[in-house]
Write a protein that holds these residues in place. Structure first.
Motif, short mmCIF file in Angstrom:
data_model
loop_
_atom_site.label_atom_id
_atom_site.label_comp_id
_atom_site.label_asym_id
_atom_site.label_seq_id
_atom_site.Cartn_x
_atom_site.Cartn_y
_atom_site.Cartn_z
N TRP A 134 0.85 -1.18 0.00
CA TRP A 134 0.00 0.00 0.00
C TRP A 134 0.90 1.24 0.00
O TRP A 134 1.30 1.73 1.07
CB TRP A 134 -0.92 0.00 1.22
CG TRP A 134 -2.07 -0.96 1.09
CD1 TRP A 134 -3.32 -0.68 0.68
CD2 TRP A 134 -2.06 -2.36 1.39
NE1 TRP A 134 -4.10 -1.81 0.67
CE2 TRP A 134 -3.35 -2.86 1.11
CE3 TRP A 134 -1.08 -3.25 1.84
CZ2 TRP A 134 -3.70 -4.19 1.28
CZ3 TRP A 134 -1.42 -4.59 2.01
CH2 TRP A 134 -2.70 -5.05 1.73
N PRO B 48 4.75 0.63 3.75
CA PRO B 48 3.86 0.23 2.66
C PRO B 48 3.56 -1.27 2.64
O PRO B 48 2.45 -1.67 2.27
CB PRO B 48 4.62 0.64 1.40
CG PRO B 48 5.56 1.71 1.86
CD PRO B 48 5.94 1.33 3.25
N GLN C 117 2.43 -4.59 4.16
CA GLN C 117 1.64 -5.01 5.31
C GLN C 117 1.31 -6.50 5.19
O GLN C 117 1.03 -6.99 4.09
CB GLN C 117 0.35 -4.20 5.42
CG GLN C 117 0.56 -2.75 5.78
CD GLN C 117 1.15 -2.58 7.17
OE1 GLN C 117 0.74 -3.26 8.12
NE2 GLN C 117 2.13 -1.69 7.30
N ASN D 286 0.74 4.42 2.31
CA ASN D 286 1.09 4.36 3.73
C ASN D 286 2.27 5.27 4.07
O ASN D 286 2.41 5.71 5.22
CB ASN D 286 1.44 2.92 4.15
CG ASN D 286 0.20 2.06 4.30
OD1 ASN D 286 -0.92 2.50 4.05
ND2 ASN D 286 0.39 0.81 4.68
N ARG D 287 3.15 5.52 3.11
CA ARG D 287 4.31 6.37 3.37
C ARG D 287 3.87 7.76 3.83
O ARG D 287 4.47 8.36 4.72
CB ARG D 287 5.19 6.49 2.13
CG ARG D 287 5.92 5.22 1.76
CD ARG D 287 7.01 5.51 0.74
NE ARG D 287 7.72 4.29 0.34
CZ ARG D 287 7.45 3.60 -0.74
NH1 ARG D 287 6.47 3.99 -1.56
NH2 ARG D 287 8.14 2.51 -1.04
N GLY E 105 3.76 5.30 7.71
CA GLY E 105 3.75 3.86 7.94
C GLY E 105 4.47 3.10 6.85
O GLY E 105 4.86 3.65 5.82
#
Length: 323
Positions: free
Chosen positions: A77, A87, A89, A80-81, A85
């Motif tokens: 994902w 990326p 998961q 998310n950066r 967070g």
């Protein structure tokens, strides 16, 4: 009894003391051996693009004789950066094959990172020239870091590491991670870095070839980490037919790994080298490639390791899960 069943939850922080690099390495080695003997099964991979640029996948499998069954739901994902967070998961679920009930739900991010690093380490142990002293790595993310960490652990002669970034800029934090363990510095010319290296590690999102095939000199070993989805690649056209190609799983590599771009190239599964079914027999001038797409069995053997450790040490959250 059904009404006394419990479920163990292991979050990121719970895993910190349960994931030891040497133990993970042995669990991954066992996963490859199980796969070679076909004692462990790998089920068809789900790997699909999501609206917005993400990717979602499921890797699952079992080892019937060891009552091991489960899956990992994972993906990428990129947004998310912006949230601060990671990326990548992943969540792993271990299931009782006799009843179908879940035994553990485990944060899969750290497991994925270490099991992939351990797989790369086995590739280096089995395929890289023992006298290798120099390496270059494409990428400076979580996976690039663990690949370099394992390489330095297992190859005491490795002295020089050059890294390449997508924007050509230094990553001081990446350099600091390996300070004192090797001579590490940014490289800005991809072909020159590859040509000067005994070992090449590619650990990027896999959007396109990262260097020219002509830059790879005889005797080089390459760990290709980033291609794990249809359409992704890191290695240049024309390289694989020149190489001795090793994979974690032949079918999977030809579907989603670097081998998708050269499906007729003969390849050997790394597990067969570990069990002695096949021999690496590297010659000094051979170019070897380990095409790493990631096996469900790697996730399961490492997840079993941490779940057993958590139960023995009282780590994690145990909740009632009656049925």
């Amino acid at each position: 009894m059904p009404n006394e069943a419990r479920l163990i939850l292991l979050d990121r922080d719970s895993l910190a003391s349960l994931l030891q690099p040497d133990e993970v390495l042995e669990a991954v080695r066992e996963a490859f051996r199980l796969h070679s003997r076909r004692a462990g099964r790998v089920f068809p991979v789900v790997r699909e693009a999501l609206p917005g640029g993400g990717v979602f996948g499921i890797k699952s499998g079992d080892v019937p004789d060891e009552a091991l069954l489960g899956f990992k739901a994972a993906g990428f994902w990129p947004a998310n950066r912006a949230l601060g967070g990671e990326p990548h998961q992943a969540t792993i679920v271990l299931i009782d094959p006799k009843t179908g009930r879940p035994q553990g739900v485990i944060d899969g991010n750290a497991i994925t990172t270490l099991r992939t690093g351990a797989a790369g380490a086995l590739g280096l142990q089995l395929l890289a020239r023992p006298d290798s002293t120099s390496a270059c790595v494409f990428g400076t993310g979580v996976q690039a870091g663990i690949q370099v960490d394992y390489a330095l652990r297992l190859l005491p002669g490795l002295r020089t590491v050059r890294y390449l970034t997508h924007d050509g800029l230094r990553r001081p934090a990446f350099e600091a991670r390996f300070e004192g363990r090797c001579d590490i510095a940014l490289a800005t010319d991809a072909n020159a870095a590859v040509e000067a290296s005994d070992i090449v590690i590619t650990a990027t999102p896999g959007k396109a070839a990262l260097f020219d095939a002509a830059a790879v000199r005889p005797g080089t070993h390459l760990n290709a980490v980033g291609a794990d989805t249809r359409g992704k690649r890191e290695l240049p056209e024309g390289l694989l037919p020149r190489c001795r190609l090793f994979v974690d799983d032949q079918l999977q590599a030809r579907q989603i790994g670097e081998a998708q771009w050269s499906p007729d190239t003969a390849c050997t599964e790394i597990g067969d080298v570990l069990t002695g079914t096949a021999a690496a027999c590297r010659q000094p001038q051979d170019i070897t490639v380990f095409d790493m797409t990631g096996l469900a069995l790697q996730d399961l053997t490492v997840a079993r390791l941490v779940l057993q450790g958590a139960v023995a040490r009282g780590i994690g959250t145990s909740i009632a899960w009656p049925w």
